[in-house]
Design an enzyme around this catalytic site. Structure first.
Site, PDB file in Angstrom:
ATOM      1  N   CYS A   1      31.357  42.975  36.734  1.00  0.00           N
ATOM      2  CA  CYS A   1      32.012  42.197  37.803  1.00  0.00           C
ATOM      3  C   CYS A   1      31.016  41.513  38.729  1.00  0.00           C
ATOM      4  CB  CYS A   1      32.957  43.066  38.626  1.00  0.00           C
ATOM      5  SG  CYS A   1      34.405  43.577  37.719  1.00  0.00           S
TER       6      CYS A   1
ATOM      7  N   HIS B   1      35.023  36.973  33.918  1.00  0.00           N
ATOM      8  CA  HIS B   1      36.270  36.895  34.677  1.00  0.00           C
ATOM      9  C   HIS B   1      36.761  35.451  34.831  1.00  0.00           C
ATOM     10  CE1 HIS B   1      34.814  40.916  35.600  1.00  0.00           C
ATOM     11  NE2 HIS B   1      36.060  41.240  35.908  1.00  0.00           N
TER      12      HIS B   1
ATOM     13  N   TRP C   1      35.706  42.803  46.049  1.00  0.00           N
ATOM     14  CA  TRP C   1      36.095  43.831  45.086  1.00  0.00           C
ATOM     15  C   TRP C   1      35.214  45.073  45.219  1.00  0.00           C
ATOM     16  CZ3 TRP C   1      33.518  46.007  40.830  1.00  0.00           C
ATOM     17  CH2 TRP C   1      34.325  46.785  39.977  1.00  0.00           C
TER      18      TRP C   1
ATOM     19  N   TYR D   1      42.585  39.529  30.338  1.00  0.00           N
ATOM     20  CA  TYR D   1      41.687  40.001  31.393  1.00  0.00           C
ATOM     21  C   TYR D   1      40.356  40.437  30.799  1.00  0.00           C
ATOM     22  CZ  TYR D   1      40.544  42.581  35.739  1.00  0.00           C
ATOM     23  OH  TYR D   1      39.979  43.040  36.905  1.00  0.00           O
ATOM     24  N   HIS D   2      39.263  39.942  31.381  1.00  0.00           N
ATOM     25  CA  HIS D   2      37.893  40.208  30.955  1.00  0.00           C
ATOM     26  C   HIS D   2      37.517  39.489  29.666  1.00  0.00           C
ATOM     27  CE1 HIS D   2      37.736  44.205  33.447  1.00  0.00           C
ATOM     28  NE2 HIS D   2      37.540  43.126  34.190  1.00  0.00           N
TER      29      HIS D   2
ATOM     30  N   TYR E   1      32.906  40.530  42.219  1.00  0.00           N
ATOM     31  CA  TYR E   1      33.898  39.467  41.974  1.00  0.00           C
ATOM     32  C   TYR E   1      33.586  38.209  42.765  1.00  0.00           C
ATOM     33  CZ  TYR E   1      37.374  42.103  39.214  1.00  0.00           C
ATOM     34  OH  TYR E   1      38.031  42.796  38.236  1.00  0.00           O
TER      35      TYR E   1
END
Length: 644
Positions: free
Chosen positions: A237, A585, A299, A499-500, A281
């Site tokens: 992240c 992301h 985050w 996601y990811h 993030y």
């Protein structure tokens, strides 16, 4: 493609009319673990009394366990049968599982992998099998090359949540967290594992891969690993940017204050000074002067007040920018500041400025010199906050940015199919916004890649963003054409990319799309990728198009405003530079395309001029493409644009 079956077909009963048990003559099998006397080959021996069993002595081998069958040729796979052990014991009977074939863009496959994620009775970490058969069908219709072709599924021993293309070599650096299949909850372990190139055969059992950074080499199909501990940085992240030297610059994440730099030429990771503000993030962007700006990131590292700061490349120091507040770019997310300052859509621009195109509906200019400054750039039309959407600079010469999709909140509400073209000019001025034809699908958690011809490929995502879920996954990518301001669909991916997930342009003008998940023992981990060959690589009859070749370049390191002379093996009609890129992301602030027009042409020799503004042609490593009148691109040559 990964196909999750509701149950494994037990023994051989109830086969569909189109399913035939395939003869196993000559097949081979490998597994990540076995107990001597219970080897993997037993699942192919036709003897229901023999078994494959994972190691239980002297120690138990931990789940998950994978067994891979090589059928030695492509067959049309449409099922798998699993016969549990037939003795009195139930130990090792498979519970939750996944079935993969490789290649897996379609049903035809040579390899089949069965991965046991749990033991059916929860008795222990074992896996066993008496017999495994592969079911096949006679017919298969290949996808139309006019909509592009997806290649073989490339299996990795991790779930990669971040990726970057390495300058010159075209290899792809991948990483997850300090665990291969889990992100670790943001605690920060001080460790990320990386990779150095090894000659590993593919496919390969997952044995021995406990760590989480890899290098994938598209030229050889090999994956390699290396443990990196010297930077004390768990790089899950993070913010990622490619600096003026083409190095991969990674900030924050699980170890929120940290900065790490990877030099692919030296194959070294080094620690840079910690940021002034701990972040996760966040987004970062390389500037026209070679420095790197970052903002947001609640985050991890505490919540709120994640104002801007800048890394000075000359002094290797971070400085706060009190004139760059994060507040103007916050979304109105239902989860508050934890989400509302995440994943900014940042573009380094002229005179050390940064344009923030989203995901907030309010756009902003930031000045990353001196003590910093901020100025509103207007609203993005009628677009709402669009968290987990994308923004792509597909024509930097004319300041053109495509924005697509996203949702008003980070999760648990519907995404949009909206698309806009944002045009920027002088720093500090209001941006021009035009709505263009919507995508065919609502998307969030998707990725977008600008191609050499200026079109934009949008991959993956889901119609309603929910982390670690594939519900509502969009398998069909779309291609944006700037000439018509419209989207068209291409052939579908085989694996959900939500996601990811990530995607990147490769030097050979193909696109690699991979990842998704990273949630421990969940069913939505996707430790793989596929490579997409766009339609421009094929003739109308489906055969491969003849590609132009860049024979020579007069200079591979150039300054803005200067020219270079390029020769090709045949006539070409257009050129472009596309910057090497990184992504995590759904955020890719590195990629941008600069169309080039020859100033002079002499046969197959062309004089090309680099734009004169380093905010348009950012310093760093770029891929130079030549294209024919039919739009067929060359394999690129790497060009470095120096800091002005």
């Amino acid at each position: 493609m990964r196909r999750l079956l509701p149950t494994i077909v037990a023994a051989y009963a109830s086969l569909a009319a189109t399913q035939t048990i395939t003869p196993r003559t000559g097949w081979t099998v490998t597994a990540d673990s076995f107990q001597p006397g219970n080897e993997a080959r037993n699942v192919l021996d036709g003897n229901t009394g023999s078994i494959w069993h994972t190691q239980y002595s002297p120690t138990n081998a931990a789940l998950p366990h994978a067994i891979t069958i090589d059928m030695k040729k492509i067959i049309n796979v449409n099922g798998l049968t699993y016969l549990p052990r037939q003795d009195a014991s139930l130990n090792g009977n498979i519970g939750q599982h996944k079935i993969e074939t490789t290649p897996f863009t379609t049903t035809p496959a040579r390899y089949v992998r069965l991965t046991a994620q749990t033991e059916a009775g929860g008795r222990g970490p074992w896996t066993s099998a008496a017999e495994i058969n592969i079911l096949s069908a006679a017919a298969y219709t290949a996808p139309a090359t006019s909509k592009g072709v997806w290649g073989a599924t490339l299996d990795f021993p991790i779930v990669p949540a971040a990726a970057a293309v390495l300058q010159g070599s075209g290899r792809v650096l991948l990483w997850s967290s300090y665990r291969a299949y889990d992100f670790g909850g943001g605690s920060g372990s001080g460790t990320t594992e990386t990779a150095s190139l090894l000659s590993l055969p593919w496919p390969k059992p997952l044995e021995g891969y406990a760590k989480n950074l890899l290098v994938y080499d598209p030229a050889t199909g090999t994956v390699s690993r290396r443990v990196v501990t010297n930077t004390q940085h768990d790089m899950f992240c993070p913010g990622i940017s490619l600096d003026a030297g083409g190095r991969i610059f990674v900030t924050g994440g699980n170890d929120a204050p940290k900065t790490s730099i990877y030099d692919s030429n030296a194959n070294t990771w080094t620690a840079a000074p910690n940021m002034k503000i701990a972040r996760g993030y966040q987004s970062s962007a390389t500037l026209s002067n070679g420095n790197i700006f970052t903002i947001g990131g609640s985050w991890s590292g505490g919540r709120g007040n994640k104002n801007g700061e800048v890394w000075n490349a000359a002094t290797n120091t971070w400085s706060l920018l009190p004139g760059c507040p994060v507040a103007p770019m916050l979304t109105a997310d239902a989860q508050g500041i934890f989400r509302s300052d995440n994943h900014g859509w940042l573009f380094g621009w002229k005179s050390g400025s940064v344009f923030q195109a989203g995901p907030s509906k309010a756009m902003n200019w930031y000045t990353a010199t001196g003590t910093g400054a901020q100025k509103p750039a207007g609203l993005r039309g009628n677009d709402p906050d669009s968290m987990n959407g994308n923004a792509i600079m597909y024509d930097a010469v004319n300041g053109k940015i495509l924005t697509v999709g996203g949702a008003p909140n980070y999760q648990d509400n519907d995404a949009t199919s909206n698309a806009h073209v944002v045009t920027i000019g002088s720093p500090g001025t209001t941006a021009s916004v035009a709505a263009v034809g919507s995508m065919a699908n609502r998307r969030a958690f998707h990725n977008s890649v600008v191609l050499p011809d200026g079109k934009v490929l949008v991959t993956g995502g889901e119609v309603r963003p929910v982390p670690f879920s594939d519900a509502g996954a969009v398998l069909t990518p779309e291609l944006f054409n700037p000439a018509t301001s419209s989207f068209s669909t291409v052939n579908p991916e085989a694996v959900p990319r939500t996601y990811h997930s990530w995607s990147l342009l490769l030097p050979d003008a193909t696109v690699i799309s991979g990842g998704g998940g990273l949630c421990g023992s969940c069913s939505t981990n996707h430790p793989n990728a596929q490579i997409f060959s766009p339609a421009y690589l094929f003739n109308a009859d489906g055969s491969k198009a003849a590609r132009p070749v860049i024979n020579s370049v007069s200079a591979t390191s150039v300054a803005v405003g200067t020219t270079m002379t390029v020769t090709t093996n045949s006539a070409v009609t257009s050129w472009s530079l596309v910057r090497y890129a990184s992504v995590t992301h759904s955020v890719n602030t590195d990629q941008r395309r600069v169309p080039l027009r020859p100033e002079a042409t002499n046969g197959n020799t062309y004089t090309l001029r680099i734009p004169s503004d380093s905010g348009v042609a950012l310093p760093g490593s770029w891929m130079l493409y030549a294209m024919t009148a039919q739009g067929v691109p060359s394999i690129s040559k790497t060009i470095t644009i120096r800091v002005s």
